[in-house]
Design an enzyme around this catalytic site. Structure first.
Site, PDB file in Angstrom:
ATOM      1  N   HIS A  10       0.871  -1.356   0.022  1.00 46.97           N
ATOM      2  CA  HIS A  10      -0.103   0.014   0.118  1.00 46.97           C
ATOM      3  C   HIS A  10       0.967   1.375  -0.182  1.00 46.97           C
ATOM      4  O   HIS A  10       1.271   1.767   1.056  1.00 46.97           O
ATOM      5  CB  HIS A  10      -0.867  -0.162   1.298  1.00 46.97           C
ATOM      6  CG  HIS A  10      -2.010   1.080   1.260  1.00 46.97           C
ATOM      7  ND1 HIS A  10      -2.321   1.551   2.637  1.00 46.97           N
ATOM      8  CD2 HIS A  10      -2.508   1.827   0.364  1.00 46.97           C
ATOM      9  CE1 HIS A  10      -3.090   2.864   2.263  1.00 46.97           C
ATOM     10  NE2 HIS A  10      -3.314   2.729   1.013  1.00 46.97           N
ATOM     11  N   GLY A  25       1.814   5.366   3.661  1.00 49.49           N
ATOM     12  CA  GLY A  25       1.206   5.990   4.663  1.00 49.49           C
ATOM     13  C   GLY A  25      -0.179   5.530   4.890  1.00 49.49           C
ATOM     14  O   GLY A  25      -0.749   5.093   3.905  1.00 49.49           O
ATOM     15  N   SER A  27      -4.223   5.386   4.464  1.00 47.33           N
ATOM     16  CA  SER A  27      -5.296   5.920   3.616  1.00 47.33           C
ATOM     17  C   SER A  27      -5.676   7.478   4.231  1.00 47.33           C
ATOM     18  O   SER A  27      -5.929   7.669   5.201  1.00 47.33           O
ATOM     19  CB  SER A  27      -6.644   5.033   3.487  1.00 47.33           C
ATOM     20  OG  SER A  27      -6.199   3.638   2.756  1.00 47.33           O
ATOM     21  N   GLY A  28      -5.719   8.417   2.904  1.00 42.37           N
ATOM     22  CA  GLY A  28      -6.040   9.856   3.363  1.00 42.37           C
ATOM     23  C   GLY A  28      -5.080  10.574   3.933  1.00 42.37           C
ATOM     24  O   GLY A  28      -5.195  11.837   4.449  1.00 42.37           O
ATOM     25  N   LYS A  31      -0.608  10.608   0.355  1.00 35.30           N
ATOM     26  CA  LYS A  31       0.333  10.020  -0.574  1.00 35.30           C
ATOM     27  C   LYS A  31      -0.014  10.600  -2.028  1.00 35.30           C
ATOM     28  O   LYS A  31       1.091  10.943  -2.616  1.00 35.30           O
ATOM     29  CB  LYS A  31       0.038   8.560  -0.596  1.00 35.30           C
ATOM     30  CG  LYS A  31       0.301   8.098   0.608  1.00 35.30           C
ATOM     31  CD  LYS A  31       0.329   6.610   0.818  1.00 35.30           C
ATOM     32  CE  LYS A  31      -0.996   5.920   0.593  1.00 35.30           C
ATOM     33  NZ  LYS A  31      -2.121   6.030   1.566  1.00 35.30           N
ATOM     34  N   ASP A  49      -1.414   4.659  -4.742  1.00 36.28           N
ATOM     35  CA  ASP A  49      -2.012   3.888  -3.869  1.00 36.28           C
ATOM     36  C   ASP A  49      -1.493   2.290  -3.496  1.00 36.28           C
ATOM     37  O   ASP A  49      -1.278   1.950  -2.367  1.00 36.28           O
ATOM     38  CB  ASP A  49      -3.763   3.658  -3.763  1.00 36.28           C
ATOM     39  CG  ASP A  49      -4.324   3.753  -2.456  1.00 36.28           C
ATOM     40  OD1 ASP A  49      -3.772   4.362  -1.466  1.00 36.28           O
ATOM     41  OD2 ASP A  49      -5.358   3.146  -2.391  1.00 36.28           O
ATOM     42  N   ARG A 102      14.364  16.070  13.316  1.00 35.63           N
ATOM     43  CA  ARG A 102      15.123  17.274  13.197  1.00 35.63           C
ATOM     44  C   ARG A 102      16.260  16.637  12.171  1.00 35.63           C
ATOM     45  O   ARG A 102      16.930  17.100  11.147  1.00 35.63           O
ATOM     46  CB  ARG A 102      15.411  17.919  14.072  1.00 35.63           C
ATOM     47  CG  ARG A 102      16.354  19.296  13.467  1.00 35.63           C
ATOM     48  CD  ARG A 102      16.635  20.131  14.824  1.00 35.63           C
ATOM     49  NE  ARG A 102      17.338  21.300  14.391  1.00 35.63           N
ATOM     50  CZ  ARG A 102      18.178  22.173  15.153  1.00 35.63           C
ATOM     51  NH1 ARG A 102      18.181  21.683  16.398  1.00 35.63           N
ATOM     52  NH2 ARG A 102      18.879  22.904  14.641  1.00 35.63           N
TER      53      ARG A 102
END
Length: 142
Positions: A10, A25, A27-28, A31, A49, A102
């Site tokens: 994914h 990452g 869904s939503g 990406k 996706d 960082r």
């Protein structure tokens, strides 16, 4: 050399100067939005996706599943057709994350036994596509 395995993950994937960048990452998480901004800067879509990864020797290559090849979902617009590439050597993984160190360590993520450099970035800042290009310059050639 013969294939030594494949898997579908994914992640959205773009090619920058012939090297694949996997964007992972939930869904939503942004990406496709980040991939769209990289495409606007000259990257080429590999897959949106979901990405098929195939190991050949010491190399991991990305290609789109046939069912979604050349298609990209743009939130608020719908599914659009885009030029795309296949069988691109993977050079970098970008993990969508709200917690961006960082000074990152030299993290590697192994997929099918191939270690790929992984960085964490927030998806929406204007500089994120530039940071990906800079990180890709530092990644060893596949």
């Amino acid at each position: 050399m013969a294939d030594t395995g494949s898997t579908t993950i994914h992640a959205t994937c773009v090619a920058i100067r012939g090297r694949a960048v996997l964007i992972s990452g939930p869904s939503g998480s942004g990406k496709s939005d980040l991939a769209l901004r990289l495409i606007d800067r000259g990257a080429v879509l590999v897959s949106d996706d979901y990405t098929i990864l195939t190991r050949t020797g010491d190399e991991l290559c990305a290609t789109p599943p046939a069912t979604i090849a050349g298609q990209m979902e743009v939130r608020g617009i719908g599914v659009i057709a885009r030029p795309y590439m296949t069988d691109i050597p993977v050079a970098l993984i970008v993990r969508i994350d709200a917690e961006v160190p960082r000074m990152p360590d030299d993290r590697r993520h192994a997929i099918l036994g191939v270690a790929i450099r992984e960085i964490a970035l927030a998806p929406f800042p204007a500089a994120t596509p530039i940071k990906i290009e800079l990180a890709l310059e530092q990644a060893p050639l596949p």
